[in-house]
Design a protein around this motif. Structure first.
Motif, mmCIF file in Angstrom:
data_model
loop_
_atom_site.group_PDB
_atom_site.id
_atom_site.type_symbol
_atom_site.label_atom_id
_atom_site.label_comp_id
_atom_site.label_asym_id
_atom_site.label_seq_id
_atom_site.Cartn_x
_atom_site.Cartn_y
_atom_site.Cartn_z
ATOM 1 N N GLN A 257 -6.214 13.718 1.956
ATOM 2 C CA GLN A 257 -6.166 14.034 0.527
ATOM 3 C C GLN A 257 -7.552 14.099 -0.096
ATOM 4 O O GLN A 257 -7.885 15.037 -0.800
ATOM 5 C CB GLN A 257 -5.386 12.933 -0.200
ATOM 6 C CG GLN A 257 -3.926 12.974 0.064
ATOM 7 C CD GLN A 257 -3.292 14.203 -0.543
ATOM 8 O OE1 GLN A 257 -3.433 14.449 -1.734
ATOM 9 N NE2 GLN A 257 -2.640 15.000 0.272
ATOM 10 N N GLU A 258 -8.335 13.028 0.139
ATOM 11 C CA GLU A 258 -9.713 12.993 -0.362
ATOM 12 C C GLU A 258 -10.587 12.572 0.801
ATOM 13 O O GLU A 258 -10.304 11.565 1.464
ATOM 14 C CB GLU A 258 -9.847 11.993 -1.519
ATOM 15 C CG GLU A 258 -9.095 12.419 -2.765
ATOM 16 C CD GLU A 258 -9.276 11.408 -3.899
ATOM 17 O OE1 GLU A 258 -10.440 11.102 -4.236
ATOM 18 O OE2 GLU A 258 -8.262 10.931 -4.424
ATOM 19 N N TRP B 148 -6.643 3.790 1.816
ATOM 20 C CA TRP B 148 -7.581 3.945 0.701
ATOM 21 C C TRP B 148 -8.356 2.635 0.553
ATOM 22 O O TRP B 148 -7.747 1.601 0.274
ATOM 23 C CB TRP B 148 -6.753 4.218 -0.569
ATOM 24 C CG TRP B 148 -7.529 4.574 -1.778
ATOM 25 C CD1 TRP B 148 -8.704 5.264 -1.822
ATOM 26 C CD2 TRP B 148 -7.174 4.264 -3.131
ATOM 27 N NE1 TRP B 148 -9.100 5.411 -3.120
ATOM 28 C CE2 TRP B 148 -8.173 4.815 -3.949
ATOM 29 C CE3 TRP B 148 -6.106 3.589 -3.728
ATOM 30 C CZ2 TRP B 148 -8.154 4.706 -5.329
ATOM 31 C CZ3 TRP B 148 -6.080 3.480 -5.104
ATOM 32 C CH2 TRP B 148 -7.097 4.046 -5.902
ATOM 33 N N HIS B 149 -9.679 2.652 0.736
ATOM 34 C CA HIS B 149 -10.407 1.383 0.697
ATOM 35 C C HIS B 149 -10.419 0.776 -0.702
ATOM 36 O O HIS B 149 -10.605 -0.429 -0.868
ATOM 37 C CB HIS B 149 -11.829 1.548 1.244
ATOM 38 C CG HIS B 149 -12.762 2.328 0.373
ATOM 39 N ND1 HIS B 149 -13.035 3.662 0.591
ATOM 40 C CD2 HIS B 149 -13.471 1.970 -0.715
ATOM 41 C CE1 HIS B 149 -13.887 4.080 -0.336
ATOM 42 N NE2 HIS B 149 -14.173 3.086 -1.130
ATOM 43 N N ARG B 150 -10.202 1.600 -1.732
ATOM 44 C CA ARG B 150 -10.291 1.059 -3.099
ATOM 45 C C ARG B 150 -9.098 0.197 -3.490
ATOM 46 O O ARG B 150 -9.090 -0.390 -4.560
ATOM 47 C CB ARG B 150 -10.487 2.200 -4.098
ATOM 48 C CG ARG B 150 -11.878 2.787 -3.960
ATOM 49 C CD ARG B 150 -12.275 3.661 -5.112
ATOM 50 N NE ARG B 150 -13.626 4.145 -4.878
ATOM 51 C CZ ARG B 150 -13.992 5.405 -4.965
ATOM 52 N NH1 ARG B 150 -13.119 6.336 -5.292
ATOM 53 N NH2 ARG B 150 -15.246 5.754 -4.721
ATOM 54 N N ASN B 151 -8.063 0.126 -2.647
ATOM 55 C CA ASN B 151 -7.012 -0.855 -2.948
ATOM 56 C C ASN B 151 -7.153 -2.097 -2.065
ATOM 57 O O ASN B 151 -6.198 -2.835 -1.847
ATOM 58 C CB ASN B 151 -5.608 -0.246 -2.856
ATOM 59 C CG ASN B 151 -5.274 0.210 -1.461
ATOM 60 O OD1 ASN B 151 -6.025 -0.056 -0.529
ATOM 61 N ND2 ASN B 151 -4.156 0.885 -1.297
ATOM 62 N N TRP C 298 -2.762 10.029 3.456
ATOM 63 C CA TRP C 298 -1.350 9.636 3.318
ATOM 64 C C TRP C 298 -0.816 9.423 4.730
ATOM 65 O O TRP C 298 -0.930 10.310 5.581
ATOM 66 C CB TRP C 298 -0.540 10.742 2.655
ATOM 67 C CG TRP C 298 -0.830 10.985 1.210
ATOM 68 C CD1 TRP C 298 -1.724 10.332 0.411
ATOM 69 C CD2 TRP C 298 -0.204 11.989 0.393
ATOM 70 N NE1 TRP C 298 -1.700 10.863 -0.857
ATOM 71 C CE2 TRP C 298 -0.775 11.881 -0.894
ATOM 72 C CE3 TRP C 298 0.766 12.952 0.611
ATOM 73 C CZ2 TRP C 298 -0.389 12.712 -1.944
ATOM 74 C CZ3 TRP C 298 1.148 13.784 -0.434
ATOM 75 C CH2 TRP C 298 0.580 13.653 -1.704
ATOM 76 N N LEU D 258 -0.530 4.593 1.655
ATOM 77 C CA LEU D 258 -1.842 5.119 1.232
ATOM 78 C C LEU D 258 -2.936 4.392 2.001
ATOM 79 O O LEU D 258 -3.016 3.155 1.947
ATOM 80 C CB LEU D 258 -2.060 4.876 -0.257
ATOM 81 C CG LEU D 258 -1.239 5.722 -1.217
ATOM 82 C CD1 LEU D 258 -1.536 5.305 -2.651
ATOM 83 C CD2 LEU D 258 -1.567 7.207 -1.025
ATOM 84 N N HIS E 23 0.817 -1.224 0.000
ATOM 85 C CA HIS E 23 0.000 0.000 0.000
ATOM 86 C C HIS E 23 0.851 1.273 0.000
ATOM 87 O O HIS E 23 0.320 2.365 0.193
ATOM 88 C CB HIS E 23 -0.928 0.008 1.214
ATOM 89 C CG HIS E 23 -1.853 -1.174 1.264
ATOM 90 N ND1 HIS E 23 -2.598 -1.586 0.180
ATOM 91 C CD2 HIS E 23 -2.136 -2.055 2.252
ATOM 92 C CE1 HIS E 23 -3.298 -2.658 0.516
ATOM 93 N NE2 HIS E 23 -3.025 -2.970 1.762
ATOM 94 N N SER F 82 -14.561 8.666 -2.159
ATOM 95 C CA SER F 82 -13.174 8.309 -1.893
ATOM 96 C C SER F 82 -12.735 8.861 -0.541
ATOM 97 O O SER F 82 -13.129 9.956 -0.150
ATOM 98 C CB SER F 82 -12.288 8.887 -2.996
ATOM 99 O OG SER F 82 -11.196 8.038 -3.215
ATOM 100 N N ARG F 83 -11.960 8.070 0.174
ATOM 101 C CA ARG F 83 -11.314 8.528 1.409
ATOM 102 C C ARG F 83 -9.852 8.137 1.266
ATOM 103 O O ARG F 83 -9.525 6.951 1.280
ATOM 104 C CB ARG F 83 -11.936 7.864 2.635
ATOM 105 C CG ARG F 83 -11.269 8.237 3.976
ATOM 106 C CD ARG F 83 -11.929 7.433 5.088
ATOM 107 N NE ARG F 83 -11.528 7.820 6.439
ATOM 108 C CZ ARG F 83 -10.539 7.252 7.118
ATOM 109 N NH1 ARG F 83 -9.803 6.312 6.551
ATOM 110 N NH2 ARG F 83 -10.272 7.634 8.355
ATOM 111 N N VAL F 84 -9.004 9.128 1.093
ATOM 112 C CA VAL F 84 -7.576 8.860 0.901
ATOM 113 C C VAL F 84 -6.783 9.664 1.919
ATOM 114 O O VAL F 84 -6.893 10.900 1.980
ATOM 115 C CB VAL F 84 -7.104 9.247 -0.520
ATOM 116 C CG1 VAL F 84 -5.607 8.946 -0.686
ATOM 117 C CG2 VAL F 84 -7.906 8.503 -1.579
#
Ligand code: FE2
Length: 270
Positions: free
Chosen positions: A116-117, A86-89, A258, A84, A74, A254-256
């Protein structure tokens, strides 16, 4: 020195820092002010930051040397010291109370998150004051915990790379109460899913006791809830807090974040 202002934002922990632009070099007096403020307030919030990955790493270094994160699948490709979230990964929000990377001999002094998002609702991060949790325990339980240690490893995510398993999966022992190296106070310290067991106890009894401790110790009055805004930097003192993510957001958004972790001392009770 910049005109740094540290303003408490909650009765138990957390402070907002103003007057610091994290994209610019941080001079030594300001750095000392920030590390002292972290030890005292345990969570620092900086709003409206605009940082490149390199600037973010430079700013994070004020709190300690950035360290490698063990779920390297990640990490940011060009900046592997930034993870990162990020749930999309394929990640699940870490909703269980925990402190980070207890499977390391020198676990992080701090976890630093940069928004970030941010989803339009939910998806916050909560931080609990484990110094206050320690003080609220009865004397006999405090003494019991002070005599206990945990053994820690990786907590078995299915996509863990074999090289991370080899490097970071070996058992590491830590005290369940640790003394803060800057502040001198004590805090309860464990990671319920990275701890394989408490010394002298079965894994099942260890897990049940840690579960019971979390349920009793983490009361709303010792929790700061951070509702994210894009550009926020949240610095969490891992030596005397636990934190958790909230998965209560719309997954089509999106929830991003760092993430950087910075190395701390080997935990000890003195
Ligand atoms: Fe975490």
């Amino acid at each position: 020195m910049a005109h740094v202002r540290i303003s408490p934002i909650h009765s138990s922990l957390g402070a907002e820092v103003t007057g610091v632009d994290l994209s610019a070099p941080i001079d030594e007096p300001t750095g000392r002010t920030l590390t002292q403020a972290l030890a005292e307030h345990l969570a620092l919030v900086f709003h409206d930051q605009a940082l490149t990955p390199a600037q973010y790493l430079a700013a994070a270094s004020v709190f300690g040397p950035p360290m490698e994160q063990h779920y390297s699948q990640h990490n940011m490709a060009d900046f592997p010291l930034i993870g990162l979230i990020w749930h999309r990964n394929g990640q699940q929000p870490a909703e269980q109370w925990h402190t980070d990377h207890t499977n390391r001999e020198r676990p992080p002094a701090a976890t630093i998150l940069y928004g970030q998002e941010i989803p339009s609702a939910g998806g916050g991060t909560s931080v609990a004051n484990m110094r206050a949790a320690y003080l609220a325990l009865h004397d006999d339980e405090r003494r019991r915990l002070e005599a206990l240690t945990t053994f820690n490893g990786l907590d078995g995510h299915a996509d863990t790379r074999p090289e991370d398993q080899d490097r970071y999966g070996k058992p590491v022992e830590h005290p369940m109460v640790r003394t803060h190296p800057v502040h001198g106070s004590r805090a309860v310290y464990f990671h319920i899913s990275k701890a394989t067991h408490i010394a002298g106890m079965t894994p099942e009894a260890s897990r049940a006791y840690m579960r019971d401790l979390l349920d009793r110790m983490i009361r709303p009055e010792i929790v700061y809830h951070h509702a994210w805004r894009k550009g926020d930097v949240l610095v969490i003192d891992d030596r005397a807090t636990m934190h958790r993510a909230h998965g209560d957001y719309d997954r089509s958004q999106s929830r991003v974040l760092w993430r950087i972790i910075v190395e701390g001392d080997r935990p000890q009770l003195v």
